[in-house]
Design a protein around this motif. Sequence first.
Motif, PDB file in Angstrom:
ATOM      1  N   LEU A   1      29.777  29.488  22.403  1.00 38.82           N
ATOM      2  CA  LEU A   1      28.650  29.200  21.525  1.00 38.82           C
ATOM      3  C   LEU A   1      28.908  29.692  20.109  1.00 38.82           C
ATOM      4  CD1 LEU A   1      25.426  29.836  23.614  1.00 38.82           C
ATOM      5  CD2 LEU A   1      26.365  27.682  22.837  1.00 38.82           C
ATOM      6  N   GLY A   2      29.656  30.787  19.986  1.00 36.55           N
ATOM      7  CA  GLY A   2      29.958  31.317  18.663  1.00 36.55           C
ATOM      8  C   GLY A   2      30.792  30.354  17.841  1.00 36.55           C
ATOM      9  N   ASN A   3      31.644  29.571  18.473  1.00 40.11           N
ATOM     10  CA  ASN A   3      32.515  28.634  17.762  1.00 40.11           C
ATOM     11  C   ASN A   3      31.962  27.217  17.756  1.00 40.11           C
ATOM     12  OD1 ASN A   3      34.389  30.701  17.403  1.00 40.11           O
ATOM     13  ND2 ASN A   3      35.322  30.320  19.391  1.00 40.11           N
ATOM     14  N   ASN A   4      30.819  27.029  18.335  1.00 40.36           N
ATOM     15  CA  ASN A   4      30.240  25.702  18.494  1.00 40.36           C
ATOM     16  C   ASN A   4      29.458  25.313  17.244  1.00 40.36           C
ATOM     17  OD1 ASN A   4      28.863  23.416  19.286  1.00 40.36           O
ATOM     18  ND2 ASN A   4      28.279  24.242  21.280  1.00 40.36           N
ATOM     19  N   PRO A   5      29.776  24.176  16.623  1.00 39.55           N
ATOM     20  CA  PRO A   5      29.023  23.752  15.438  1.00 39.55           C
ATOM     21  C   PRO A   5      27.549  23.495  15.752  1.00 39.55           C
ATOM     22  CG  PRO A   5      30.776  22.172  15.951  1.00 39.55           C
ATOM     23  CD  PRO A   5      30.864  23.279  16.944  1.00 39.55           C
ATOM     24  N   LEU A   6      27.253  23.063  16.963  1.00 40.19           N
ATOM     25  CA  LEU A   6      25.848  22.850  17.323  1.00 40.19           C
ATOM     26  C   LEU A   6      25.081  24.163  17.366  1.00 40.19           C
ATOM     27  CD1 LEU A   6      26.173  20.130  20.103  1.00 40.19           C
ATOM     28  CD2 LEU A   6      25.429  19.832  17.739  1.00 40.19           C
ATOM     29  N   ALA A   7      25.755  25.220  17.777  1.00 39.33           N
ATOM     30  CA  ALA A   7      25.102  26.525  17.802  1.00 39.33           C
ATOM     31  C   ALA A   7      24.792  26.989  16.381  1.00 39.33           C
ATOM     32  CB  ALA A   7      25.966  27.556  18.520  1.00 39.33           C
TER      33      ALA A   7
ATOM     34  N   ALA B   1      34.981  41.550  49.476  1.00 35.05           N
ATOM     35  CA  ALA B   1      35.939  41.088  48.468  1.00 35.05           C
ATOM     36  C   ALA B   1      35.476  39.765  47.852  1.00 35.05           C
ATOM     37  CB  ALA B   1      37.324  40.930  49.097  1.00 35.05           C
ATOM     38  N   SER B   2      34.937  38.884  48.678  1.00 33.53           N
ATOM     39  CA  SER B   2      34.436  37.601  48.169  1.00 33.53           C
ATOM     40  C   SER B   2      33.287  37.812  47.193  1.00 33.53           C
ATOM     41  CB  SER B   2      33.972  36.714  49.323  1.00 33.53           C
ATOM     42  OG  SER B   2      35.047  36.361  50.134  1.00 33.53           O
ATOM     43  N   MET B   3      32.379  38.715  47.523  1.00 32.49           N
ATOM     44  CA  MET B   3      31.243  38.989  46.637  1.00 32.49           C
ATOM     45  C   MET B   3      31.709  39.624  45.331  1.00 32.49           C
ATOM     46  SD  MET B   3      28.086  38.559  46.097  1.00 32.49           S
ATOM     47  CE  MET B   3      27.356  38.126  47.638  1.00 32.49           C
ATOM     48  N   GLU B   4      32.679  40.530  45.394  1.00 31.87           N
ATOM     49  CA  GLU B   4      33.222  41.140  44.179  1.00 31.87           C
ATOM     50  C   GLU B   4      33.871  40.078  43.293  1.00 31.87           C
ATOM     51  OE1 GLU B   4      35.782  44.440  45.143  1.00 31.87           O
ATOM     52  OE2 GLU B   4      34.193  45.412  46.301  1.00 31.87           O
ATOM     53  N   ASN B   5      34.636  39.180  43.906  1.00 27.10           N
ATOM     54  CA  ASN B   5      35.262  38.095  43.135  1.00 27.10           C
ATOM     55  C   ASN B   5      34.207  37.169  42.538  1.00 27.10           C
ATOM     56  OD1 ASN B   5      37.932  38.857  43.463  1.00 27.10           O
ATOM     57  ND2 ASN B   5      38.156  37.729  45.381  1.00 27.10           N
ATOM     58  N   PHE B   6      33.165  36.880  43.291  1.00 28.60           N
ATOM     59  CA  PHE B   6      32.088  36.028  42.785  1.00 28.60           C
ATOM     60  C   PHE B   6      31.442  36.666  41.558  1.00 28.60           C
ATOM     61  CE2 PHE B   6      27.589  34.834  42.667  1.00 28.60           C
ATOM     62  CZ  PHE B   6      27.709  33.464  42.559  1.00 28.60           C
ATOM     63  N   ARG B   7      31.115  37.957  41.653  1.00 32.13           N
ATOM     64  CA  ARG B   7      30.499  38.649  40.509  1.00 32.13           C
ATOM     65  C   ARG B   7      31.431  38.680  39.310  1.00 32.13           C
ATOM     66  NH1 ARG B   7      25.515  40.203  41.089  1.00 32.13           N
ATOM     67  NH2 ARG B   7      24.772  41.020  43.062  1.00 32.13           N
TER      68      ARG B   7
ATOM     69  N   LYS C   1      32.842  36.543  33.923  1.00 30.98           N
ATOM     70  CA  LYS C   1      33.800  35.843  33.062  1.00 30.98           C
ATOM     71  C   LYS C   1      33.207  34.540  32.542  1.00 30.98           C
ATOM     72  CE  LYS C   1      37.958  37.594  35.333  1.00 30.98           C
ATOM     73  NZ  LYS C   1      39.083  37.227  36.214  1.00 30.98           N
ATOM     74  N   LEU C   2      32.524  33.813  33.401  1.00 33.04           N
ATOM     75  CA  LEU C   2      31.913  32.553  33.000  1.00 33.04           C
ATOM     76  C   LEU C   2      30.849  32.785  31.919  1.00 33.04           C
ATOM     77  CD1 LEU C   2      31.682  29.493  33.452  1.00 33.04           C
ATOM     78  CD2 LEU C   2      29.969  29.983  35.198  1.00 33.04           C
ATOM     79  N   ALA C   3      30.017  33.803  32.120  1.00 33.65           N
ATOM     80  CA  ALA C   3      28.981  34.107  31.122  1.00 33.65           C
ATOM     81  C   ALA C   3      29.611  34.482  29.787  1.00 33.65           C
ATOM     82  CB  ALA C   3      28.087  35.228  31.627  1.00 33.65           C
ATOM     83  N   LYS C   4      30.672  35.290  29.823  1.00 34.30           N
ATOM     84  CA  LYS C   4      31.341  35.689  28.573  1.00 34.30           C
ATOM     85  C   LYS C   4      31.978  34.488  27.891  1.00 34.30           C
ATOM     86  CE  LYS C   4      34.661  38.986  26.689  1.00 34.30           C
ATOM     87  NZ  LYS C   4      34.477  38.444  25.414  1.00 34.30           N
ATOM     88  N   THR C   5      32.619  33.638  28.665  1.00 36.32           N
ATOM     89  CA  THR C   5      33.230  32.433  28.106  1.00 36.32           C
ATOM     90  C   THR C   5      32.180  31.537  27.469  1.00 36.32           C
ATOM     91  OG1 THR C   5      34.983  32.525  29.761  1.00 36.32           O
ATOM     92  CG2 THR C   5      34.657  30.420  28.646  1.00 36.32           C
TER      93      THR C   5
END
Length: 186
Positions: A123-129, A103-109, A114-118
Amino acid sequence: MADKASKDDGTVIIKKYANRRLYNTRSSSYITLDHLAKMTREGVDYKVLDAKSGTDITHTILTQIIMEEESNGEQMLPVNFLRELIGMYGNSMQSLIPHYLEASMENFRANQSKLAKTFEDSLGNNPLAKLAEQNMAMFRAASAAFMPGAEKPETPAPKSEDGDKDLAALRDQMAEMQKRLDALGK
């Protein structure tokens, strides 16, 4: 019979012989622990069977792969974690640990995804991007100008008027530089 079941559910059967060689029944070839580690990273479902007895030894082989990885490179499992894990063997909580770790590994993945998607969304809304994207477009245009005969790459138009003006000015400068280089080459 195990081979037939494995073909139906997509599980690859690996046979381990007494001479410690591993045989992939799907590809009809001998493989190594490194191959199994790669298959694991690629998400290939496999089962390792003792060739003589037919006993499922997947757990033992996976543990062996972890040991190889830990001894060959950067260690991922901290010493204190390993001590705690060893201490759980024979403990009344031993039966709960595998479920907890899964369960811990599933939550980690899930959190990692989620972190990668965020991060990608931010980056899409970032003026520097957007600025970096414009810089790459200008770099491609400059590269095309210095390589005679190369096709001009298709670049997305900047979304602001200032960007259009900057890009047009850069193109004019690049065309002028190309004319000068052509004149020097003659």
